[in-house]
Write a protein that holds these residues in place. Structure first.
Motif, PDB file in Angstrom:
ATOM      1  N   PHE A  13      66.050  32.956  85.557  1.00 19.74           N
ATOM      2  CA  PHE A  13      66.688  34.201  85.152  1.00 19.74           C
ATOM      3  C   PHE A  13      65.613  35.179  84.695  1.00 19.74           C
ATOM      4  N   ILE A  14      65.806  36.454  85.016  1.00 22.54           N
ATOM      5  CA  ILE A  14      64.925  37.514  84.539  1.00 22.54           C
ATOM      6  C   ILE A  14      65.775  38.530  83.804  1.00 22.54           C
ATOM      7  N   TYR A  15      65.346  38.894  82.595  1.00 24.78           N
ATOM      8  CA  TYR A  15      66.103  39.855  81.791  1.00 24.78           C
ATOM      9  C   TYR A  15      65.168  40.961  81.321  1.00 24.78           C
ATOM     10  N   HIS A  16      65.550  42.204  81.591  1.00 24.99           N
ATOM     11  CA  HIS A  16      64.765  43.358  81.175  1.00 24.99           C
ATOM     12  C   HIS A  16      65.519  44.139  80.115  1.00 24.99           C
ATOM     13  N   LYS A  17      64.792  44.644  79.163  1.00 23.53           N
ATOM     14  CA  LYS A  17      65.358  45.589  78.191  1.00 23.53           C
ATOM     15  C   LYS A  17      64.375  46.739  78.052  1.00 23.53           C
ATOM     16  N   THR A  18      64.842  47.943  78.306  1.00 29.97           N
ATOM     17  CA  THR A  18      63.976  49.118  78.273  1.00 29.97           C
ATOM     18  C   THR A  18      64.331  49.990  77.081  1.00 29.97           C
ATOM     19  N   ILE A  19      63.312  50.304  76.289  1.00 29.41           N
ATOM     20  CA  ILE A  19      63.466  51.164  75.126  1.00 29.41           C
ATOM     21  C   ILE A  19      62.801  52.499  75.429  1.00 29.41           C
ATOM     22  N   LEU A  20      63.558  53.570  75.320  1.00 31.85           N
ATOM     23  CA  LEU A  20      63.030  54.903  75.590  1.00 31.85           C
ATOM     24  C   LEU A  20      62.577  55.542  74.283  1.00 31.85           C
ATOM     25  N   THR A  21      61.310  55.967  74.253  1.00 33.70           N
ATOM     26  CA  THR A  21      60.780  56.643  73.071  1.00 33.70           C
ATOM     27  C   THR A  21      60.398  58.075  73.420  1.00 33.70           C
ATOM     28  N   ARG A  22      60.450  58.947  72.420  1.00 37.74           N
ATOM     29  CA  ARG A  22      60.031  60.335  72.592  1.00 37.74           C
ATOM     30  C   ARG A  22      59.282  60.782  71.347  1.00 37.74           C
ATOM     31  N   GLY A  23      58.269  61.615  71.554  1.00 40.21           N
ATOM     32  CA  GLY A  23      57.582  62.205  70.412  1.00 40.21           C
ATOM     33  C   GLY A  23      56.185  61.685  70.160  1.00 40.21           C
ATOM     34  N   GLU A  24      55.807  60.560  70.778  1.00 44.46           N
ATOM     35  CA  GLU A  24      54.459  60.020  70.617  1.00 44.46           C
ATOM     36  C   GLU A  24      53.944  59.537  71.959  1.00 44.46           C
ATOM     37  N   GLY A  25      52.613  59.585  72.119  1.00 39.46           N
ATOM     38  CA  GLY A  25      52.000  59.162  73.364  1.00 39.46           C
ATOM     39  C   GLY A  25      51.819  57.665  73.466  1.00 39.46           C
ATOM     40  N   GLU A  26      51.416  57.221  74.653  1.00 38.10           N
ATOM     41  CA  GLU A  26      51.265  55.798  74.932  1.00 38.10           C
ATOM     42  C   GLU A  26      50.261  55.134  73.998  1.00 38.10           C
ATOM     43  N   SER A  27      49.094  55.752  73.791  1.00 36.12           N
ATOM     44  CA  SER A  27      48.054  55.121  72.976  1.00 36.12           C
ATOM     45  C   SER A  27      48.480  54.993  71.517  1.00 36.12           C
ATOM     46  N   ALA A  28      49.167  56.010  70.988  1.00 30.87           N
ATOM     47  CA  ALA A  28      49.632  55.955  69.599  1.00 30.87           C
ATOM     48  C   ALA A  28      50.642  54.832  69.409  1.00 30.87           C
ATOM     49  N   ILE A  29      51.538  54.681  70.391  1.00 29.66           N
ATOM     50  CA  ILE A  29      52.535  53.608  70.313  1.00 29.66           C
ATOM     51  C   ILE A  29      51.863  52.249  70.429  1.00 29.66           C
ATOM     52  N   ALA A  30      50.892  52.139  71.335  1.00 33.91           N
ATOM     53  CA  ALA A  30      50.179  50.867  71.522  1.00 33.91           C
ATOM     54  C   ALA A  30      49.473  50.434  70.245  1.00 33.91           C
TER      55      ALA A  30
END
Length: 419
Positions: free
Chosen positions: A177-194
């Motif tokens: 089984f493969i299960y995906h969950k996608t969380i959408l963020t706004r307001g910050e860039g990729e590096s800041a979130i990482a």
């Protein structure tokens, strides 16, 4: 459980067409628990196809080829298949009957010998019925590996994947089984979130992976889990999602079990509310409506759009008053709002979105700087607009305008408007 995709055609390698087939195939395989380990593109030549097949056999349980199945001499896939499997081509009567039926119903030109030769298939293959075309798909097996050949025409390939290939793969293989969950963020860039997620990501269980999917103005975080027990898998992924909320709660905008484009979200919400949308586009040139109507079900909530690209069209078609344009210019809040208001009235919709701006490279009919865009939105209660500066890349200006327009619509219909 792994698969490899091989796309065949010089037109892909010289950049004449974009390989969208691989993306579709990979997505469909992923949904049934088959991971794609590699995607390869090769020329319409036997030696290259043979080499790709031999390489793929070292890595994959399933090998899927697309392309090279037409009536012309440079379509050599089935001949290569016969060579690879030490087989010969024989006439498949069912495929021939289907080809003759297609010609009798839909073609004005008489059927040729080249068309009839498309019914020649390797004797060891299982013919996959191509409802929409003359090139049959083929299913063959060798050393416990499944090899599938599909036509390169996208709508033919998609139908074969959905009707023939996926059901057969489900039946043949035991898959995780493969299960995906996608969380959408706004307001910050990729590096800041990482940076915020570094320690949390290091503690993820081995069966769960995190992917960063940056887009215009947002970053999607996709958690993917793989396992043999569906309920346990979903539970473990959802527990990790709780950790994301603790770390990023202030910038999380939405969550989805699968990646879902914002246009689809809007369509579903409008349909559920029995509301309708229309559009009046200038700088986006119809891109907003085109993206929206690409998805099935759009007709249940989208009535239509007008591309009033020239100033004259804004006046004569959309009935934006000339004095308004003269006073504020075509790239202005006032004109954007008038476009949205008039589109809403013309199409008799609940909502109407408008775009006007300078996408570049020159200023056109306005003195506004290149990259300046106004997006107007008419709702059942009000009309308003927002100004954006999107830089000097024409392509990015259009893409970002469409994305921001969708975001404005989504926030409005979900009650999350932030003026």
């Amino acid at each position: 459980m792994t698969a490899e995709i091989i796309t065949i055609g010089d037109e892909i390698l010289i950049g004449q067409i974009v390989d969208s087939n691989s993306a579709f195939i990979a997505r469909e395989l992923n949904l049934i628990g088959i991971s794609v380990c590699q995607i390869t593109s090769v020329q319409d030549e036997q030696e290259h196809i043979l080499a790709a097949l031999q390489d793929a056999s070292k890595r994959a349980n399933v090998v899927i080829l697309t392309g090279g199945l037409g009536p012309t001499k440079d379509d050599v896939t089935k001949y290569t298949f016969a060579n690879y499997f030490d087989d010969e081509l024989v006439l498949n009567e069912k495929v021939l009957a289907h080809i003759e039926e297609l010609f009798s119903k839909y073609k004005k030109t008489p059927i040729s010998d080249l068309n009839r030769e498309q019914a020649l298939l390797p004797s060891k293959s299982i013919a996959l019925h191509n409802k929409y075309g003359t090139a049959a798909g083929m299913w063959m097996e060798k050393d416990k590996i499944v090899y599938i050949s599909l036509p390169g025409v996208p709508y033919e390939m998609k139908n074969l994947m959905e009707v023939e290939v996926i059901p057969r793969l489900r039946e043949k293989f035991h898959r995780p089984f493969i299960y995906h969950k996608t969380i959408l963020t706004r307001g910050e860039g990729e590096s800041a979130i990482a940076n915020k997620l570094a320690a949390w990501e290091d503690r993820l269980p081995k069966h769960i992976k995190l992917a960063y999917l940056p887009d215009l103005g947002s970053v999607r975080l996709r958690l993917s889990g793989k396992g043999d027990h569906e309920e346990e898998l979903i539970y473990s992924v959802e527990k990790e999602v709780e950790g994301l909320y603790e770390l990023l709660g202030d910038i999380i905008a939405d969550e989805q079990e699968e990646d879902e484009k914002i246009a689809v979200q809007i369509s579903k919400l409008l349909t559920a509310q029995k509301k309708f949308l229309s559009a009046a586009e200038s700088c986006t040139g119809g891109a907003l409506a085109a993206e929206f109507t690409t998805h099935p079900g759009a007709s249940s909530c989208f009535k239509g759009g007008i591309v009033s690209y020239a100033t004259q069209a804004k006046s004569e078609v959309l009935h934006v008053r000339g004095e308004l344009i003269e006073k504020y210019s075509v790239v202005s809040a006032e004109v954007a709002e008038a476009m949205a208001r008039n589109a809403k009235k013309m199409f008799k919709t609940d909502y109407a979105i408008s775009t006007t701006g300078n996408a570049g490279p020159t200023k056109g009919d306005s003195d506004a700087e290149v990259g300046t865009v106004y997006i107007g939105l008419a709702t059942p209660e009000k009309v308003y607009s927002k100004k954006f500066i999107f830089g000097n890349s024409r392509d990015q200006v259009v893409k970002q305008t469409v994305q921001k327009a969708y975001e404005m619509i989504l926030k409005e219909i979900t009650g999350e408007v932030r003026n």
